[in-house]
Design a protein around this motif. Sequence first.
Motif, mmCIF file in Angstrom:
data_model
loop_
_atom_site.group_PDB
_atom_site.id
_atom_site.type_symbol
_atom_site.label_atom_id
_atom_site.label_comp_id
_atom_site.label_asym_id
_atom_site.label_seq_id
_atom_site.Cartn_x
_atom_site.Cartn_y
_atom_site.Cartn_z
ATOM 1 N N THR A 1 0.846 -1.198 0.000
ATOM 2 C CA THR A 1 0.000 0.000 0.000
ATOM 3 C C THR A 1 0.884 1.252 0.000
ATOM 4 O O THR A 1 2.110 1.174 0.050
ATOM 5 C CB THR A 1 -0.907 0.036 1.250
ATOM 6 N N ASP A 2 0.213 2.410 -0.031
ATOM 7 C CA ASP A 2 0.923 3.678 0.153
ATOM 8 C C ASP A 2 0.399 4.387 1.400
ATOM 9 O O ASP A 2 0.439 5.606 1.505
ATOM 10 C CB ASP A 2 0.793 4.575 -1.071
ATOM 11 N N GLN A 3 -0.098 3.603 2.356
ATOM 12 C CA GLN A 3 -0.631 4.142 3.597
ATOM 13 C C GLN A 3 0.519 4.472 4.552
ATOM 14 O O GLN A 3 1.380 3.633 4.812
ATOM 15 C CB GLN A 3 -1.561 3.117 4.265
ATOM 16 N N PRO A 4 0.581 5.705 5.079
ATOM 17 C CA PRO A 4 1.666 6.033 6.017
ATOM 18 C C PRO A 4 1.485 5.307 7.343
ATOM 19 O O PRO A 4 0.389 4.851 7.686
ATOM 20 C CB PRO A 4 1.542 7.553 6.190
ATOM 21 N N GLU B 1 1.018 9.703 10.380
ATOM 22 C CA GLU B 1 -0.212 10.317 9.873
ATOM 23 C C GLU B 1 -0.871 11.170 10.943
ATOM 24 O O GLU B 1 -1.301 12.308 10.683
ATOM 25 C CB GLU B 1 -1.172 9.225 9.392
ATOM 26 N N ARG C 1 -8.565 12.579 10.622
ATOM 27 C CA ARG C 1 -8.615 12.613 9.157
ATOM 28 C C ARG C 1 -9.752 13.494 8.662
ATOM 29 O O ARG C 1 -9.605 14.236 7.684
ATOM 30 C CB ARG C 1 -8.800 11.190 8.623
ATOM 31 N N GLN D 1 -4.783 16.071 4.144
ATOM 32 C CA GLN D 1 -4.447 14.704 4.525
ATOM 33 C C GLN D 1 -2.935 14.495 4.520
ATOM 34 O O GLN D 1 -2.179 15.266 3.920
ATOM 35 C CB GLN D 1 -5.132 13.718 3.583
ATOM 36 N N ARG E 1 1.155 10.429 1.162
ATOM 37 C CA ARG E 1 1.210 8.978 1.030
ATOM 38 C C ARG E 1 2.648 8.501 1.227
ATOM 39 O O ARG E 1 3.601 9.248 1.029
ATOM 40 C CB ARG E 1 0.689 8.532 -0.336
ATOM 41 N N GLN E 2 2.808 7.265 1.635
ATOM 42 C CA GLN E 2 4.119 6.685 1.905
ATOM 43 C C GLN E 2 4.199 5.302 1.264
ATOM 44 O O GLN E 2 3.498 4.374 1.688
ATOM 45 C CB GLN E 2 4.346 6.585 3.421
ATOM 46 N N GLU E 3 5.032 5.166 0.268
ATOM 47 C CA GLU E 3 5.152 3.872 -0.402
ATOM 48 C C GLU E 3 5.741 2.843 0.556
ATOM 49 O O GLU E 3 6.813 3.044 1.123
ATOM 50 C CB GLU E 3 6.032 3.978 -1.649
ATOM 51 N N GLN E 4 5.023 1.745 0.735
ATOM 52 C CA GLN E 4 5.466 0.689 1.639
ATOM 53 C C GLN E 4 6.100 -0.459 0.849
ATOM 54 O O GLN E 4 6.050 -0.491 -0.391
ATOM 55 C CB GLN E 4 4.269 0.170 2.450
#
Length: 338
Positions: A138-141, A146, A189, A195, A198-201
């Motif tokens: 995912t790209d979820q931080p 966050e 949120r 927001q 995003r953070q590439e995981q």
Amino acid sequence: MPQSLSTTITSPPPAAPAAPAPAGPPVARRSRVARLRRNPGQPLRHSRAAGRLAVLAYHGVTDPRSFGAQLDRLRRLATPVSLPDVERAVTEGRPLPPRSVLITFDDADRTVLTHALPELAARRIPAAAFVIAELIGTDQPFWWLEAEHLAQHGGRARAMGAYGGSGQLLAGLKALPDPDRRRSLQELRVSARCQAPRQEQLRPEDLHELRAADVAIGNHTLGHPSLSRCDDHTVLAEIHGAHEILTKWLGEAPAAFAYPDGGYDPRADAVLRQLGYRLGFLSDHRLGPRLPTHPLRISRLQVDSTTSIRRIDSLLSGLQRSGLARLLDPLRRPAAAG
């Protein structure tokens, strides 16, 4: 806040108390360090440390050059071992070699792949990465990053109250029962002006690349809650859910677990035993025994890629809780310059 007071002074105010004596110039401090190093008890401490397992707990690697210098130092001072080495020592009852050190990474952001892996592979040093399963691909931080961003951009949550800074904010969120933490994060949120980036995981294929380069993959729960703030059902779901995902991606079940926030939880211990886990890691900033007597409660030392070489030396020598370590801390230098 205390009320301000207005006072009429008709006589000279008392003299201000003398300022505390300074801690001493660096030369004097280094002199005390030298005396501690020559203390007759230090060889005994070094000898005892040589018979214990040092597990270093990193997160991301922000400085590859400094990290490489740390690895070079470890190769000279210690014997790097792998997660399977530790597992075999536990199952077969055979102590690890003297001065054994295991390198681990918690959360496992992409710098483990991009920054740490090249340095490890160049020196053929094994490691272990404990991943947050629901973030893979995912790209979820990370939720704590966050939350900090959202609060800085006007985000508010009813359960948070007023906090003086990001450290207090995160401590407050971690102290909440887990459903309240998740609900507060959602309120942040909704109320924030913008927001979090995003953070590439790491991706599933990255896990295979890490494992092929002798970086074992371990379980760090589904979403990184503080397990002590979770109910029994959530503890089971966080560990078991991550276990199923990792087993599917890796083709085999993970055998090692790292507690989120480093704190032991007996309910998690029971779940891990049921699932067949053989190793569990804390973050209590201690050396472990050469043959772990509690395999699901193995101690670790907290470090990062900018920890000084001097500090690495003191940790591996068992001095991290001594007066010498406290004196060394103000003398820290960047590891790359060490």
